[in-house]
Design a protein around this motif. Structure first.
Motif, PDB file in Angstrom:
ATOM      1  N   ALA A  15       8.854   7.363  -0.717  1.00  0.00           N
ATOM      2  CA  ALA A  15       8.043   6.751   0.333  1.00  0.00           C
ATOM      3  C   ALA A  15       7.653   7.835   1.330  1.00  0.00           C
ATOM      4  O   ALA A  15       8.342   8.851   1.466  1.00  0.00           O
ATOM      5  N   PHE A  16       6.535   7.619   2.015  1.00  0.00           N
ATOM      6  CA  PHE A  16       6.094   8.483   3.104  1.00  0.00           C
ATOM      7  C   PHE A  16       6.185   7.714   4.411  1.00  0.00           C
ATOM      8  O   PHE A  16       5.677   6.590   4.511  1.00  0.00           O
ATOM      9  N   LEU A  17       6.802   8.313   5.421  1.00  0.00           N
ATOM     10  CA  LEU A  17       6.783   7.739   6.768  1.00  0.00           C
ATOM     11  C   LEU A  17       6.214   8.782   7.719  1.00  0.00           C
ATOM     12  O   LEU A  17       6.787   9.868   7.881  1.00  0.00           O
ATOM     13  N   GLU A  18       5.081   8.463   8.325  1.00  0.00           N
ATOM     14  CA  GLU A  18       4.465   9.346   9.311  1.00  0.00           C
ATOM     15  C   GLU A  18       5.048   9.045  10.686  1.00  0.00           C
ATOM     16  O   GLU A  18       5.016   7.895  11.141  1.00  0.00           O
ATOM     17  N   LEU A  19       5.575  10.058  11.346  1.00  0.00           N
ATOM     18  CA  LEU A  19       6.172   9.860  12.663  1.00  0.00           C
ATOM     19  C   LEU A  19       5.122   9.799  13.765  1.00  0.00           C
ATOM     20  O   LEU A  19       5.403   9.335  14.862  1.00  0.00           O
ATOM     21  N   GLY A  20       3.936  10.270  13.487  1.00  0.00           N
ATOM     22  CA  GLY A  20       2.848  10.147  14.439  1.00  0.00           C
ATOM     23  C   GLY A  20       2.654  11.396  15.269  1.00  0.00           C
ATOM     24  O   GLY A  20       3.347  12.401  15.069  1.00  0.00           O
ATOM     25  N   PRO A  21       1.686  11.348  16.181  1.00  0.00           N
ATOM     26  CA  PRO A  21       0.879  10.193  16.565  1.00  0.00           C
ATOM     27  C   PRO A  21      -0.183   9.825  15.525  1.00  0.00           C
ATOM     28  O   PRO A  21      -0.603  10.664  14.743  1.00  0.00           O
ATOM     29  N   GLY A  22      -0.581   8.560  15.558  1.00  0.00           N
ATOM     30  CA  GLY A  22      -1.654   8.097  14.699  1.00  0.00           C
ATOM     31  C   GLY A  22      -1.219   7.717  13.300  1.00  0.00           C
ATOM     32  O   GLY A  22      -0.034   7.652  12.979  1.00  0.00           O
ATOM     33  N   ARG A  23      -2.242   7.477  12.457  1.00  0.00           N
ATOM     34  CA  ARG A  23      -2.012   7.019  11.083  1.00  0.00           C
ATOM     35  C   ARG A  23      -2.724   7.877  10.048  1.00  0.00           C
ATOM     36  O   ARG A  23      -2.719   7.559   8.864  1.00  0.00           O
ATOM     37  N   ALA A  24      -3.370   8.953  10.478  1.00  0.00           N
ATOM     38  CA  ALA A  24      -4.220   9.726   9.566  1.00  0.00           C
ATOM     39  C   ALA A  24      -3.440  10.275   8.373  1.00  0.00           C
ATOM     40  O   ALA A  24      -3.925  10.251   7.235  1.00  0.00           O
ATOM     41  N   LEU A  25      -2.227  10.775   8.612  1.00  0.00           N
ATOM     42  CA  LEU A  25      -1.480  11.416   7.529  1.00  0.00           C
ATOM     43  C   LEU A  25      -0.956  10.392   6.520  1.00  0.00           C
ATOM     44  O   LEU A  25      -0.971  10.642   5.313  1.00  0.00           O
ATOM     45  N   SER A  26      -0.484   9.257   6.999  1.00  0.00           N
ATOM     46  CA  SER A  26      -0.016   8.223   6.069  1.00  0.00           C
ATOM     47  C   SER A  26      -1.186   7.668   5.257  1.00  0.00           C
ATOM     48  O   SER A  26      -1.032   7.331   4.076  1.00  0.00           O
ATOM     49  N   GLU A  27      -2.382   7.603   5.860  1.00  0.00           N
ATOM     50  CA  GLU A  27      -3.556   7.148   5.120  1.00  0.00           C
ATOM     51  C   GLU A  27      -3.952   8.164   4.058  1.00  0.00           C
ATOM     52  O   GLU A  27      -4.360   7.794   2.948  1.00  0.00           O
ATOM     53  N   MET A  28      -3.815   9.457   4.368  1.00  0.00           N
ATOM     54  CA  MET A  28      -4.070  10.489   3.353  1.00  0.00           C
ATOM     55  C   MET A  28      -3.089  10.349   2.197  1.00  0.00           C
ATOM     56  O   MET A  28      -3.476  10.435   1.020  1.00  0.00           O
ATOM     57  N   ALA A  29      -1.819  10.169   2.528  1.00  0.00           N
ATOM     58  CA  ALA A  29      -0.799  10.051   1.487  1.00  0.00           C
ATOM     59  C   ALA A  29      -1.065   8.831   0.608  1.00  0.00           C
ATOM     60  O   ALA A  29      -0.964   8.898  -0.620  1.00  0.00           O
ATOM     61  N   ALA A  30      -1.419   7.718   1.239  1.00  0.00           N
ATOM     62  CA  ALA A  30      -1.701   6.495   0.482  1.00  0.00           C
ATOM     63  C   ALA A  30      -2.917   6.671  -0.413  1.00  0.00           C
ATOM     64  O   ALA A  30      -2.955   6.164  -1.542  1.00  0.00           O
TER      65      ALA A  30
END
Length: 295
Positions: free
Chosen positions: A250-265
């Motif tokens: 699983a990927f958990l982005e600590l932030g700020p924002g959601r850009a990195l988790s959206e890239m991973a998804a």
């Protein structure tokens, strides 16, 4: 930012220390009341973004899995060393401040970054060659961040808009991850000589290097790469691949924002990916971690 961590007792000392780096201004108050110009100043922005990751990690510490791979995007790579426990959290914030100061001192002024998505790597390289720009970050899915003078980037953007899916300037004041900041890499490497390493990089959590996506094993080589990253291309797509090769569930982005988790998804649709920002409470994040991580 700080919506879930502002009142977390585990992060109280971090907010207090960050305030000493921000002219005795509470970072939570800066985020609540600061204008875009204030928030996007290079030094302030780097401290705030790193504080977000470190505060989140402190609040989640007891729930984080034993097997952990940590990758950081741009200044987030310094924070990643803190999240992984290689630097103390306060030392990490001090290093982030020194990094930003070195970048400001080395920058010729009038520089910036441009995001371009939807062109091939070869097309991007040709654009950069024609306009005296450089690839700063390689993201998955033919998405790139380019660095150079603002005048150069404006001309490049005008040409790229004919074929690219998206072209947008970023609120960044320096040409991060390009040779224009070679002096900052040297200055930051000198700062790293004085930081205390908390433990060996081979113990516990793995940290990935931004310049090649490989795990940090040797301290000296890791420091060299961490400093070089300021003036070399960040291979973020390789970092995500490195997480997968390391067995990420699983990927958990600590932030700020959601850009990195959206890239991973987008890159790995079969791996769950969330950002801390997506949760309404820390308890929700705790539950998600328990459900999607292995001990």
């Amino acid at each position: 930012m700080f919506a879930l961590t502002a009142d977390a007792p585990q992060a109280a000392g971090l907010f207090a220390h960050a305030a000493t780096l921000l002219g005795d201004r509470d970072p939570r108050e800066i985020v609540r009341t600061g204008s875009g110009d204030v928030l996007h100043r290079n030094r302030t922005g780097q401290i705030l973004c790193s504080l977000q990751a470190l505060a989140a990690a402190a609040a989640l510490r007891d729930t984080l899995p034993d097997r952990l791979t940590v990758a950081g995007y741009s200044v987030g790579e310094v924070a990643a060393w803190g999240v992984a426990g290689l630097f103390s959290a306060t030392d990490t914030l001090d290093l982030v401040a020194r990094r930003a100061e070195a970048m400001d001192a080395a920058s010729p002024g009038g520089d910036g970054l441009l995001f371009v998505r939807g062109l091939s790597r070869k097309s991007i390289e040709r654009l950069c060659e024609r306009h005296n720009a450089a690839i700063a970050i390689v993201n998955p899915g033919n998405a790139f961040v380019l660095g150079g003078s603002r005048a150069t980037l404006e001309a490049l953007a005008d040409e790229a808009k004919a074929d690219a899916a998206r072209v947008v300037g970023l609120p960044v004041e320096v040409a991060s991850h390009t040779r224009r900041l070679a002096g900052a890499s040297a200055a930051f490497r000198a700062s790293l000589r004085h930081v205390r390493l908390m433990r060996s990089p081979t113990d516990g959590a793995r940290v990935l290097s931004g310049v090649d996506g490989s795990p940090v094993i040797d301290t000296k080589a890791g420091f060299d790469k961490l400093a070089a990253q300021i003036s070399q291309t960040v291979q973020w797509a390789d970092c995500l691949q490195g997480c997968i090769e390391g067995g990420a569930t699983a990927f958990l982005e600590l932030g700020p924002g959601r850009a990195l988790s959206e890239m991973a998804a987008g890159a790995y649709s079969d791996i769950p990916a969330r950002s801390l920002e997506a949760f309404r409470t820390l308890q929700g994040a705790y539950a998600w971690l328990r459900d999607h991580s292995t001990k």
